[in-house]
Write a protein that holds these residues in place. Structure first.
Motif, PDB file in Angstrom:
ATOM      1  N   SER A  46       0.959  -1.120  -0.046  1.00 16.36           N
ATOM      2  CA  SER A  46      -0.070   0.132  -0.016  1.00 16.36           C
ATOM      3  C   SER A  46       0.698   1.338  -0.054  1.00 16.36           C
ATOM      4  O   SER A  46       0.434   2.255  -0.052  1.00 16.36           O
ATOM      5  CB  SER A  46      -1.058   0.147   1.373  1.00 16.36           C
ATOM      6  N   GLY A  47       2.307   1.074   0.262  1.00 13.35           N
ATOM      7  CA  GLY A  47       3.134   2.229   0.101  1.00 13.35           C
ATOM      8  C   GLY A  47       3.068   3.091   1.287  1.00 13.35           C
ATOM      9  O   GLY A  47       3.955   4.062   1.530  1.00 13.35           O
ATOM     10  N   VAL A  48       2.562   2.471   2.511  1.00  8.20           N
ATOM     11  CA  VAL A  48       2.642   3.020   3.816  1.00  8.20           C
ATOM     12  C   VAL A  48       4.121   3.089   4.237  1.00  8.20           C
ATOM     13  O   VAL A  48       4.425   3.939   5.012  1.00  8.20           O
ATOM     14  CB  VAL A  48       1.626   2.391   4.823  1.00  8.20           C
ATOM     15  N   LEU A  51      10.372  -1.353   3.351  1.00 10.17           N
ATOM     16  CA  LEU A  51      11.202  -2.067   4.117  1.00 10.17           C
ATOM     17  C   LEU A  51      12.358  -2.213   3.122  1.00 10.17           C
ATOM     18  O   LEU A  51      12.198  -2.383   1.739  1.00 10.17           O
ATOM     19  CB  LEU A  51      10.608  -3.583   4.443  1.00 10.17           C
ATOM     20  N   PRO A  52      13.620  -2.310   3.619  1.00 11.88           N
ATOM     21  CA  PRO A  52      14.821  -2.664   2.831  1.00 11.88           C
ATOM     22  C   PRO A  52      15.169  -4.086   2.784  1.00 11.88           C
ATOM     23  O   PRO A  52      15.822  -4.793   2.822  1.00 11.88           O
ATOM     24  CB  PRO A  52      15.837  -2.299   3.839  1.00 11.88           C
ATOM     25  N   LEU A  53      14.049  -4.391   1.868  1.00 15.71           N
ATOM     26  CA  LEU A  53      13.997  -6.020   1.274  1.00 15.71           C
ATOM     27  C   LEU A  53      14.965  -6.546   0.539  1.00 15.71           C
ATOM     28  O   LEU A  53      15.494  -5.702  -0.340  1.00 15.71           O
ATOM     29  CB  LEU A  53      12.706  -6.234   0.657  1.00 15.71           C
ATOM     30  N   ALA A  54      15.295  -7.637   0.564  1.00 10.42           N
ATOM     31  CA  ALA A  54      16.360  -8.156  -0.254  1.00 10.42           C
ATOM     32  C   ALA A  54      15.867  -8.891  -1.394  1.00 10.42           C
ATOM     33  O   ALA A  54      16.676  -9.404  -2.225  1.00 10.42           O
ATOM     34  CB  ALA A  54      17.018  -9.343   0.652  1.00 10.42           C
ATOM     35  N   MET A  55      14.450  -8.842  -1.812  1.00  9.90           N
ATOM     36  CA  MET A  55      14.216  -9.127  -3.199  1.00  9.90           C
ATOM     37  C   MET A  55      12.708  -8.455  -3.295  1.00  9.90           C
ATOM     38  O   MET A  55      12.258  -7.602  -2.312  1.00  9.90           O
ATOM     39  CB  MET A  55      13.579 -10.649  -2.955  1.00  9.90           C
ATOM     40  N   PRO A  56      12.328  -8.251  -4.323  1.00  4.40           N
ATOM     41  CA  PRO A  56      11.059  -7.526  -4.583  1.00  4.40           C
ATOM     42  C   PRO A  56       9.690  -7.875  -3.699  1.00  4.40           C
ATOM     43  O   PRO A  56       9.680  -8.887  -3.347  1.00  4.40           O
ATOM     44  CB  PRO A  56      10.692  -7.796  -6.069  1.00  4.40           C
ATOM     45  N   ALA A  57       8.884  -6.940  -3.593  1.00  2.00           N
ATOM     46  CA  ALA A  57       8.152  -6.930  -2.546  1.00  2.00           C
ATOM     47  C   ALA A  57       7.135  -8.357  -2.384  1.00  2.00           C
ATOM     48  O   ALA A  57       6.910  -8.991  -1.821  1.00  2.00           O
ATOM     49  CB  ALA A  57       7.145  -5.588  -2.359  1.00  2.00           C
ATOM     50  N   LEU A  58       6.597  -8.377  -3.814  1.00  2.00           N
ATOM     51  CA  LEU A  58       5.734  -9.721  -4.094  1.00  2.00           C
ATOM     52  C   LEU A  58       6.338 -10.797  -3.741  1.00  2.00           C
ATOM     53  O   LEU A  58       5.949 -11.801  -3.258  1.00  2.00           O
ATOM     54  CB  LEU A  58       5.049  -9.429  -5.573  1.00  2.00           C
ATOM     55  N   PHE A  59       7.617 -10.949  -4.271  1.00  2.19           N
ATOM     56  CA  PHE A  59       8.209 -12.197  -4.103  1.00  2.19           C
ATOM     57  C   PHE A  59       8.710 -12.465  -2.518  1.00  2.19           C
ATOM     58  O   PHE A  59       8.883 -13.778  -2.095  1.00  2.19           O
ATOM     59  CB  PHE A  59       9.773 -12.334  -5.085  1.00  2.19           C
ATOM     60  N   TRP A  60       9.043 -11.331  -1.997  1.00  2.00           N
ATOM     61  CA  TRP A  60       9.231 -11.285  -0.466  1.00  2.00           C
ATOM     62  C   TRP A  60       8.063 -12.039   0.208  1.00  2.00           C
ATOM     63  O   TRP A  60       8.369 -13.021   1.123  1.00  2.00           O
ATOM     64  CB  TRP A  60       9.503 -10.119   0.012  1.00  2.00           C
ATOM     65  N   HIS A  61       7.000 -11.572  -0.201  1.00  6.24           N
ATOM     66  CA  HIS A  61       5.758 -12.072   0.509  1.00  6.24           C
ATOM     67  C   HIS A  61       5.441 -13.467   0.202  1.00  6.24           C
ATOM     68  O   HIS A  61       5.145 -14.365   1.210  1.00  6.24           O
ATOM     69  CB  HIS A  61       4.327 -11.311  -0.113  1.00  6.24           C
TER      70      HIS A  61
END
Length: 394
Positions: A46-48, A51-61
């Motif tokens: 939602s863009g709120v 996070l400094p994720l180590a992979m794209p957000a959808l793949f992290w989820h």
């Protein structure tokens, strides 16, 4: 007069108890992850927050649900059950702390390791399942229990899906992992659900013989699921759809033989039957996505939220009671938890078909998911950190 332990002593005892048996620390940890990861995903997408994720957000989820949440549940259940199956001493103490540390490091690196070397993040995350398989495999090998080997084969295929997923960021591998997750449900659920149901009926003077297990049907289902995974990853759409429908029919036949309606009065049993029913539902939705253009995220959430999320909650609720020497009496509030997780799956699938608007649908299903696992956390944390009620080890 016996001295009352001080607060630090009680805390140390609780920590030691958590690492006395694999199910304790892994069930607690995966529950915390289930409560945290979904809201974080919603806030991220939602863009709120960012996070400094180590992979794209959808793949992290997807990774955290398949290889964080699910892998912890596998470790907690398998490394506990395999000790009973093989009559070997369980993994505990320092070695269990080390294994749990690998799992925890994987979660932290993926969530906050965006600036770290990719080989480090991937290496730590890919190390966990093989370590679980080595511990379980060593016990099975020495006990010469060939019956347990299929679980290790499916776990190995699940790990291959993880390798493909983290190295190529290809959705096909997450889909293949979901099929292997449902294959594990087919094996484990196919053992415990009819066995527990028949035992419950027998204890109450019911017709336990009505519950039937057909080994040939079980093996056929598993074989088709493995073929389905291979076909799905290679992209053979028509073959994949056909295999999905065959697997769905086989699973429905097994569920019919287990006679779930006979145990509808026992929440610890109906949750297992209803959760496994999500497997053929997901497979039919998969076929529909390939043949009729149904939304892909309908079958993935029927599998992930419905089959995996619901069954894990049902299994850990029962396993925790049994392995801590407590009566199989569901703690207060857990029927609500079972209802909430089932509703979360229904609403999420309806949202995928746009029967419910995206924001209300995602929000409601997420809140129900969090409620279900939060209730488990509230009701079971004290059990998981306490000694067995019957005074035995574990």
């Amino acid at each position: 007069m016996q001295a009352v332990p001080t607060s630090p002593e009680r805390s140390a005892a609780s920590v030691r108890q958590l690492f006395a048996y694999p199910f304790r620390i892994f069930f607690l940890s995966m529950t915390v992850l289930a409560i945290i990861a979904i809201p974080l995903w919603i806030l991220e997408v939602s863009g709120v927050i960012r996070l400094p994720l180590a992979m794209p957000a959808l793949f992290w989820h997807q990774h955290e649900m398949l290889f964080g949440f699910l892998s912890a549940a596998i470790a907690g259940f398998l490394l506990t059950a395999v000790c009973t199956w093989t009559q070997t001493n369980r993994l505990h103490g320092t070695l269990l702390v080390a294994l749990w540390g690998v799992w925890l490091a994987g979660r932290l690196l993926l969530a906050f390791g965006g600036n770290l070397p990719e080989w480090l993040v991937q290496g730590v995350n890919l190390a966990f399942l093989p370590l679980v398989m080595v511990d379980a495999g060593w016990r099975v090998w020495h006990a010469k229990q060939k019956r347990q080997l299929m679980i290790l084969v499916v776990l190995g295929l699940l790990w291959l899906m993880q390798i493909g997923f983290v190295t190529r960021y290809d959705m096909a591998f997450s889909y293949g992992a979901l099929i292997m997750a449902m294959a594990l449900i087919s094996i484990v659920g196919g053992r415990i659900t009819p066995a527990f149901s028949a035992a419950w009926l027998r204890q109450r003077g019911g017709d336990a013989s009505a519950v039937k297990m057909i080994p040939a049907l079980d093996m056929a289902t598993l074989f088709v699921m493995i073929l389905l995974m291979a076909s799905l990853v290679t992209g053979w759409r028509t073959v994949t759809a056909a295999l999905a429908l065959v697997a769905a029919v086989l699973m429905l036949a097994r569920l019919f033989n287990w006679k779930g309606w006979l145990v509808r009065e026992e929440p610890l049993l109906w949750i297992l039957h209803l959760s496994i029913l999500w497997v053929p539902v997901a497979l039919i939705l998969l076929a529909g996505s390939l043949l009729a253009g149904w939304p892909t995220n309908a079958w993935t959430h029927a599998a992930g939220t419905g089959a995996v999320g619901c069954l894990i909650l049902g299994v850990i609720a029962r396993v925790t009671l049994g392995h801590t020497g407590r009566p199989l009496a569901l703690p207060k509030g857990m029927v609500l938890a079972f209802t909430a997780i089932q509703l979360a799956a229904v609403i999420r699938v309806m949202t995928a078909f746009e029967l419910i608007p995206w924001h209300p649908g995602i929000g409601t299903s997420s809140l129900l998911w969090v409620l279900a696992y939060l209730l488990f956390l509230v009701r079971y944390t004290g059990i998981l950190i306490s000694p067995r009620a019957d005074g035995k080890e574990g």
